[in-house]
Design an enzyme around this catalytic site. Structure first.
Site, PDB file in Angstrom:
ATOM      1  N   ASP A 188       0.857  -1.191   0.000  1.00  0.00           N
ATOM      2  CA  ASP A 188       0.000   0.000   0.000  1.00  0.00           C
ATOM      3  C   ASP A 188       0.889   1.235   0.000  1.00  0.00           C
ATOM      4  O   ASP A 188       1.957   1.250   0.646  1.00  0.00           O
ATOM      5  CB  ASP A 188      -0.907   0.017   1.237  1.00  0.00           C
ATOM      6  CG  ASP A 188      -1.953  -1.089   1.192  1.00  0.00           C
ATOM      7  OD1 ASP A 188      -2.334  -1.492   0.079  1.00  0.00           O
ATOM      8  OD2 ASP A 188      -2.383  -1.550   2.271  1.00  0.00           O
ATOM      9  N   ASP A 202      -7.230  -1.506  -4.493  1.00  0.00           N
ATOM     10  CA  ASP A 202      -8.312  -1.108  -3.590  1.00  0.00           C
ATOM     11  C   ASP A 202      -9.217  -0.064  -4.245  1.00  0.00           C
ATOM     12  O   ASP A 202     -10.444  -0.114  -4.102  1.00  0.00           O
ATOM     13  CB  ASP A 202      -7.732  -0.550  -2.290  1.00  0.00           C
ATOM     14  CG  ASP A 202      -6.911  -1.577  -1.530  1.00  0.00           C
ATOM     15  OD1 ASP A 202      -7.218  -2.783  -1.658  1.00  0.00           O
ATOM     16  OD2 ASP A 202      -5.965  -1.185  -0.829  1.00  0.00           O
TER      17      ASP A 202
END
Length: 278
Positions: A188, A202
């Protein structure tokens, strides 16, 4: 001298009268007029012509439905592949150019790159159950691939393609990144103030889910039809069937009795008796 007997004249016997012609069948014309019943052969011909007619709705719309299905499936596949490729390329760039934990301002204080590895779900939920999320992603991806062969709506293809690409992007991290197969940590790096750190996969999943909600609220099904339209089509078919049943001839009218049925034979015999009495 003996007398010869007089010759006896023999009269030719009259030729037997020709036998009366058999009664005409129910499907032939009589003196009283044309028969009120159609012959079975004509009915069979009509049924054959009806079922083999090229104007049958199911046959005329088959090619169009197949074309829509192929276009929607291809769109979903392309979007999923693009989302997966974009997600993996951005993660590869982050891993190669940044160190874990590094923060880089992009549009401070609104947007920053913050490289972390997430073993759990969003907001670092379930960090000790990485293998559970791996199994869930495998099942979700398999179900979305199944839907790819059934979807006909371009809107649904867009939404499901984004969800499939995002799910596959994070699944690649779970399967092939450290520390082990099936328990890899997701990369991330996108950070907003007071919000979770996420990635392109995401973003695709969230965007696809939003589209799914909008399509559901608008009543659009996977085949591209609206729920109200589907209900109207079913109501129209029911009304047409009811009208067809109401228009069927009653007993005693032309075509009322089925060929070869007992009711048809009794009705034909009664009509023949009435015509003979007249």
């Amino acid at each position: 001298m003996e007398e010869k007997p007089a010759p006896v004249e023999t009269k030719p016997e009259p030729a037997p009268a020709p036998a009366a012609a058999p009664a005409a069948a129910n499907n032939t014309e009589t003196a009283a007029g044309p028969c009120r019943f159609r012959c079975p052969s004509s009915l069979n011909n009509e049924s054959i012509m009806t079922t083999s007619s090229p104007e049958t709705p199911g046959q005329t719309g088959l090619g169009h439905s197949t074309g829509r299905k192929r276009r929607a499936g291809l769109l979903m596949l392309l979007l999923a592949a693009a989302a997966l490729a974009f997600d993996q390329l951005t993660k590869l760039w982050v891993v190669r150019t940044m160190t874990e934990g590094q923060i880089t301002d992009v549009a401070a204080p609104l947007l920053r790159w913050h490289f972390i590895r997430n073993p759990g779900a969003a907001f670092s939920i379930g960090t000790d159950y990485t293998w559970v999320f791996t199994i869930i992603m495998v099942l979700v991806s398999a179900f979305l691939i199944y839907l790819m062969f059934r979807v006909r709506s371009l809107g649904w293809a867009t939404a499901l393609g984004l969800v499939l690409g995002g799910a596959m992007g994070n699944l690649m991290d779970r399967l092939f990144r450290e520390p082990s197969f099936g328990q890899g940590h997701v990369v991330d790096f996108i950070a907003f103030p007071n919000f979770a750190i996420f990635n392109i996969a995401d973003s695709c999943v969230v965007s696809g889910v939003i589209l799914v909600c909008l399509l559901t609220l608008r009543g659009i099904d996977l085949d591209g039809t609206r729920s109200a339209d589907s209900a109207g089509i079913r109501a129209g078919k029911t009304g047409a069937a009811a009208r067809h049943g109401a228009e069927e001839p009653r007993s005693g009218e032309p075509g009322a009795a089925a060929p070869g049925s007992d009711a048809g034979e009794r009705s034909g015999s009664r009509l023949s008796e009435r015509e003979d009495e007249r």
